[in-house]
Design an enzyme around this catalytic site. Structure first.
Site, mmCIF file in Angstrom:
data_model
loop_
_atom_site.group_PDB
_atom_site.id
_atom_site.type_symbol
_atom_site.label_atom_id
_atom_site.label_comp_id
_atom_site.label_asym_id
_atom_site.label_seq_id
_atom_site.Cartn_x
_atom_site.Cartn_y
_atom_site.Cartn_z
ATOM 1 N N CYS A 2 0.910 -1.153 -0.082
ATOM 2 C CA CYS A 2 0.009 -0.051 -0.085
ATOM 3 C C CYS A 2 0.741 1.315 0.044
ATOM 4 C CB CYS A 2 -1.045 0.077 1.069
ATOM 5 S SG CYS A 2 -1.958 -1.222 1.404
ATOM 6 N N ARG A 27 3.843 -0.233 -4.656
ATOM 7 C CA ARG A 27 3.738 -0.868 -3.294
ATOM 8 C C ARG A 27 2.427 -1.624 -3.335
ATOM 9 N NH1 ARG A 27 6.800 1.969 0.259
ATOM 10 N NH2 ARG A 27 5.409 1.417 1.934
ATOM 11 N N TRP A 75 -2.268 -2.929 -1.506
ATOM 12 C CA TRP A 75 -2.293 -4.196 -1.745
ATOM 13 C C TRP A 75 -2.852 -4.986 -0.483
ATOM 14 C CZ3 TRP A 75 0.140 -8.359 1.062
ATOM 15 C CH2 TRP A 75 0.428 -9.599 0.193
ATOM 16 N N ASN A 99 -1.652 2.440 5.298
ATOM 17 C CA ASN A 99 -0.533 1.516 4.992
ATOM 18 C C ASN A 99 -0.298 0.721 6.277
ATOM 19 O OD1 ASN A 99 1.049 -0.016 4.207
ATOM 20 N ND2 ASN A 99 2.853 1.632 3.915
ATOM 21 N N GLY A 100 -0.757 -0.510 6.288
ATOM 22 C CA GLY A 100 -0.213 -1.286 7.420
ATOM 23 C C GLY A 100 -1.300 -2.254 7.855
ATOM 24 N N GLU A 479 18.810 -16.481 -7.872
ATOM 25 C CA GLU A 479 18.241 -15.355 -8.350
ATOM 26 C C GLU A 479 17.678 -15.084 -9.629
ATOM 27 O OE1 GLU A 479 17.400 -12.791 -6.819
ATOM 28 O OE2 GLU A 479 17.273 -11.211 -8.172
ATOM 29 N N LYS A 483 13.754 -14.267 -10.434
ATOM 30 C CA LYS A 483 13.442 -13.224 -11.343
ATOM 31 C C LYS A 483 12.583 -13.539 -12.460
ATOM 32 C CE LYS A 483 14.266 -10.614 -9.935
ATOM 33 N NZ LYS A 483 14.948 -10.011 -8.845
ATOM 34 N N GLU A 486 8.724 -14.746 -10.892
ATOM 35 C CA GLU A 486 8.065 -13.664 -10.592
ATOM 36 C C GLU A 486 7.389 -12.738 -11.392
ATOM 37 O OE1 GLU A 486 11.369 -10.560 -8.487
ATOM 38 O OE2 GLU A 486 9.786 -10.735 -7.877
ATOM 39 N N HIS A 502 20.006 -36.685 -7.711
ATOM 40 C CA HIS A 502 19.337 -37.040 -6.422
ATOM 41 C C HIS A 502 17.885 -37.096 -6.215
ATOM 42 C CE1 HIS A 502 23.391 -38.170 -5.048
ATOM 43 N NE2 HIS A 502 23.631 -36.886 -5.218
ATOM 44 N N LYS A 601 6.172 -4.350 -3.814
ATOM 45 C CA LYS A 601 7.596 -4.200 -3.663
ATOM 46 C C LYS A 601 8.009 -4.047 -2.412
ATOM 47 C CE LYS A 601 11.402 -2.467 -5.428
ATOM 48 N NZ LYS A 601 12.271 -3.442 -6.089
HETATM 49 O O1 M6R Z 1 12.838 -4.670 0.449
HETATM 50 P P1 M6R Z 1 13.604 -5.843 0.415
HETATM 51 O O2 M6R Z 1 14.923 -5.964 -0.154
HETATM 52 O O3 M6R Z 1 13.691 -6.119 1.953
HETATM 53 O O4 M6R Z 1 12.823 -6.686 -0.319
HETATM 54 C C1 M6R Z 1 12.861 -8.224 -0.102
HETATM 55 C C2 M6R Z 1 12.011 -9.090 -1.134
HETATM 56 O O5 M6R Z 1 10.620 -9.018 -0.810
HETATM 57 C C3 M6R Z 1 12.630 -8.698 -2.665
HETATM 58 O O6 M6R Z 1 13.849 -8.798 -2.801
HETATM 59 C C4 M6R Z 1 11.473 -9.605 -3.518
HETATM 60 O O7 M6R Z 1 11.926 -11.046 -3.425
HETATM 61 C C5 M6R Z 1 11.711 -8.788 -4.993
HETATM 62 N N1 M6R Z 1 10.548 -8.823 -5.677
HETATM 63 C C6 M6R Z 1 12.516 -9.835 -5.778
HETATM 64 O O8 M6R Z 1 12.568 -9.237 -7.119
#
Ligand code: M6R
Length: 606
Positions: A2, A27, A75, A99-100, A479, A483, A486, A502, A601
Site C-alpha cells: 500500500c 507498493r 495491496w 498502509n499497514g 536469483e 526473477k 516472479e 538425487h 514491492k
Molecule cells: O525490500 P527488501 O529487499 O527487503 O525486499 C525483499 C524481497 O521482498 C524482494 O527482494 C523480492 O523478493 C523482490 N520482489 C524480488 O525481485
C-alpha cells in the site's frame, strides 16, 4: 504494501494525488482511491484495479476538484480487492487512508458493533476510521492520540476531518511516511519519489509523531501534543529517478542503470585502492571481533546474501550462515554477542527482516544493515549501516538493488579478509580494482540484449524450467530463477547442478528448458558433465558461460557468452543476462512487467 499520499496547497489536488500515487503503485495495485475537500466537504472516488481504472472512473463520473486531500493504492490484506474495500474509508466526519495492518482490529470492531456502529467494508482500516469518528471531540490531534493508544499493529495514516477543511493529518508506526515541504504546499507520502516532482525537502516522521499539514504551515506533535522541531532533509535524487525516461518499463531502465549504481555505491567506499567502510562504522578491529556471520534477508536480498556467503567464506574463512528472515525469527537462532548479523534489504521496511534484526539485537549480536532506502526502519535501527546508492527501485522485480547488494558484499568480504590476515594488501587491491571494472564490463554485456530476447522467445511456451550451477553459479542461479518466475509466471527452480541426480532430474523430459550457469573455472568440467546429463534426457539447454567456450551439440542449444573475468566476480556479470531473459520472457508473454500479479514491492506484512 500500500502507498499513501496527501496534499494541501494551491494546485489541483486530484492531479497531484494521482500523479503521486502513480509513483507509489509499485507498493500495491489492487485498488486506488482519493478523498478531496470539495467546497469544504470530503468527496471520495475509489475503484478496484489499477490507478488507471480510478482515473477512467473519475473521467466518466466526474473529477473531484479541490486543493487538499488524501490518496491510496492498495495491496489487499483484509478483504478482497473490490470497490467497497478500497481506501479511503470513512466514518461520518473522518476519512482515512492506511498502509499497514491493525492486529487488534477484531476486538475494536466488536466494541464498535456493540455501540451500534455499522461497517461498510471488510478491512481492518475501517475500524480506525470508525474509532476516530467515535472518539472525535472537536480536536483532531487529541482524538488521533487517543485512538493510537488503542490500536496495535503497523500504520501510516493520512486523515481528513470534515470540520477542518484544507488540513491533512498524518501519523505512523512501523510503516514508512514522509512529510514533503514545498512553497505554500505540503505533502505526505509513503516514499520520496512520490513528491520529487514538487519538492525535494521532507521530514522523516518518527513513530507516533502526528503531522498537521496546512497550506502555509506544517506542524509536528508527539502523542502528548507537544510540538516537535525536526531536521528538514533533502532528497539527493532528481525527478528522472522516478520516471521511465524513454525505457518501456522501469525494470529495463533499472537493469541499464546498474553500472552507474555500482559506481555510486562503491566509489566512496574505496580509499587508496582498498575498501574502507569506516564511514559506515566498520573498522578492521570490529571485523576481527566476530566469530560467525549471519546474513538474514528475504527474496532477492537473501540471494545477495548467498553470494556474500560464498565470497566471505572463501576469502576470509569466517563461517557465514544465510537465513530467510521469516524462518530466522521463529526458530530460536544460535546467535551470540560474538556474532555479526547482516540484514540486507532494498526497502529497509520488510517486516520479517526488521523483526529478525530486532531479535538479533536482543540476542546481543551486532547488526549491520545493507539498505537502499534512506531513513527506512532497518537503516535507522541497525548498529552499523551501509547504504547502497541504487536510487529508487520502482519495478517490483529487484535488479539494480541486487547488483549493489552483491557489490557491497564483495567490498565487505575483501575488507574482512584483509582484516583477518587471510589475504594481503596486494591481493585486496587487485580484487578491489577488479570490482571497479565491473560497471564497464556490464555496459558491454548490456549491448548484447537482443541475444537474450531470442533466448526468451524460446521459453515463453514452457510450463516449467530449471536453473542449475555449482558454487557461485548456483548462488546466482537462485536469483535468475526467482526473477523469471516472479514476472513471467513460469514455474522455475534453481538447483545445485551436482544434486540433480538425487531426484530432481526426473523432471527433465523432451524439451524441458534448463538454464545452466557455468562461469566457475574450477567447477567447469563438473558442471558440463551435469549439463550433459540433462541434455541426454531431452533438456533444451541455455548455457551462460565465458565467450571463448564453444559448447558441442551434446551440451547446449543456446549460449550467452560473457567476457573473460576473475571467477570470484563473475556473478556480477552473469546476473545481467539472467535479468534480461526474465524481462523479455515477461514482455513476450504480455505480462505487466513492473507490477506482476499478487506482488508488491515493499512487504511490510509477515
Ligand atoms: O525490500 P527488501 O529487499 O527487503 O525486499 C525483499 C524481497 O521482498 C524482494 O527482494 C523480492 O523478493 C523482490 N520482489 C524480488 O525481485
Amino acid at each position: 504494501m500500500c502507498g499513501i499520499v496527501g496534499y494541501v496547497g494551491y494546485r489541483d489536488c486530484t492531479e497531484v494525488l494521482v500523479d503521486a500515487l502513480s509513483k507509489l503503485e509499485y507498493r500495491g495495485y489492487d485498488s486506488a482511491g482519493i478523498a478531496v475537500f470539495e467546497n469544504e466537504e470530503i468527496k471520495v472516488a475509489k475503484s478496484k484495479g489499477r490507478l488507471a481504472d480510478l482515473t477512467a472512473k473519475m473521467e466518466k463520473e466526474g473529477m473531484l476538484h479541490g486543493t487538499s486531500g488524501i490518496g491510496h493504492t492498495r495491496w489487499a490484506t483484509h478483504g478482497e480487492p473490490s470497490d467497497r474495500n478500497s481506501h479511503p474509508h470513512g466514518g461520518e466526519r473522518v476519512t482515512i487512508v492506511h498502509n499497514g495492518i491493525i492486529e487488534n482490529y477484531k476486538s475494536i470492531k466488536d466494541f464498535l458493533l456493540g455501540v451500534g456502529r455499522g461497517f461498510k467494508s471488510d478491512t481492518d482500516t475501517e475500524v480506525i476510521a470508525q474509532l476516530l469518528d467515535y472518539y472525535y471531540d472537536g480536536d483532531p490531534v487529541h482524538t488521533i492520540s487517543k485512538v493510537i493508544r488503542e490500536i496495535e499493529g503497523s500504520y501510516a495514516l493520512g486523515i481528513v476531518f470534515e470540520d477542518f477543511p484544507d488540513t491533512v493529518f498524518a501519523i505512523r508506526r512501523e510503516s514508512p511516511l514522509i512529510v514533503g515541504i514545498g512553497e505554500n504546499e505540503s505533502f505526505i507520502a509513503s516514499d520520496v519519489p512520490a513528491i520529487l516532482k514538487y519538492t525535494k525537502n521532507y521530514y522523516l516522521l518518527e513513530h507516533d509523531e502526528i503531522a498537521v499539514l496546512s497550506k502555509y504551515s506544517t506542524k509536528i506533535y508527539d502523542l502528548h501534543y507537544k510540538q516537535i522541531t525536526k531536521e528538514l532533509k533533502t532528497a539527493d535524487w532528481d525527478m528522472d529517478a522516478a520516471e521511465k525516461c524513454g525505457f518501456e518499463h522501469f525494470m529495463l531502465k533499472e537493469i541499464f542503470e546498474q553500472p552507474t549504481s555500482i559506481k555510486t555505491t562503491i566509489t566512496p567506499r574505496i580509499v587508496d585502492g582498498l575498501p574502507n567502510l569506516e564511514e559506515c562504522g566498520i573498522t578492521p578491529d570490529i571485523l576481527n571481533s566476530f566469530n560467525n556471520i549471519h546474513v538474514v534477508a528475504c527474496g532477492t536480498a537473501m540471494h545477495a546474501g548467498v553470494v556474500g556467503k560464498y565470497v566471505i567464506e572463501k576469502l576470509a574463512r569466517v563461517p557465514v550462515n544465510v537465513d530467510i528472515a521469516s524462518e530466522f525469527r521463529y526458530r530460536a537462532p544460535l546467535v551470540t554477542d560474538k556474532d555479526l548479523v547482516i540484514i540486507i534489504s532494498q526497502s529497509g521496511e520488510t517486516a520479517d527482516s526488521l523483526a529478525a534484526m530486532r531479535l538479533a539485537k536482543k540476542l546481543g549480536a551486532k547488526t549491520l544493515a545493507i539498505v537502499n532506502a534512506k531513513g527506512s526502519s532497518i537503516a535507522r535501527e541497525a548498529d552499523m549501516l551501509i547504504y547502497t546508492h541504487a536510487g529508487p527501485e520502482i519495478a517490483v522485480a529487484s535488479t539494480k538493488a541486487y547488483m549493489v547488494q552483491i557489490a557491497v558484499m564483495y567490498l565487505f568480504a575483501f575488507e574482512i579478509a584483509l582484516a583477518k590476515g587471510m589475504i594481503d594488501e596486494n591481493e585486496c587491491r587487485r580484487l578491489t580494482s577488479l570490482l571497479q571494472k565491473t560497471p564497464e564490463m556490464i555496459e558491454n554485456i548490456l549491448e548484447s540484449k537482443s541475444e537474450t530476447q531470442h533466448i526468451a522467445s524460446s521459453l515463453i511456451a514452457s510450463d516449467s524450467l530449471l536453473y542449475i550451477g555449482r558454487g557461485l553459479d548456483y548462488a546466482l542461479s537462485m536469483e535468475g530463477s526467482l526473477k523469471l518466475k516472479e514476472i513471467s509466471y513460469i514455474h522455475s527452480e534453481s538447483y545445485a547442478a551436482g544434486e540433480l541426480k538425487h531426484g530432481t532430474i526426473s523432471l527433465i523430459s523432451d524439451g524441458t528448458p534448463v538454464i545452466a550457469v557455468a562461469t566457475q573455472s574450477e567447477l567447469f568440467d563438473k558442471t558440463i558433465s551435469n549439463i550433459k546429463e540433462v541434455k541426454a534426457r531431452g533438456a533444451k539447454v541455455i548455457i551462460v558461460c565465458r565467450e571463448n567456450y564453444e559448447p558441442d551439440s551434446d551440451v547446449a542449444d543456446f549460449k550467452f557468452g560473457l567476457p573473460d573475468f576473475d571467477d570470484l566476480l563473475m556473478p556480477m556479470l552473469a546476473v545481467v543476462p539472467l535479468q534480461l531473459i526474465a524481462y523479455y520472457t515477461s514482455v513476450l508473454k504480455g505480462n505487466d512487467v513492473d507490477k506482476p500479479r499478487n506482488l508488491a514491492k515493499s512487504v511490510t506484512v509477515e
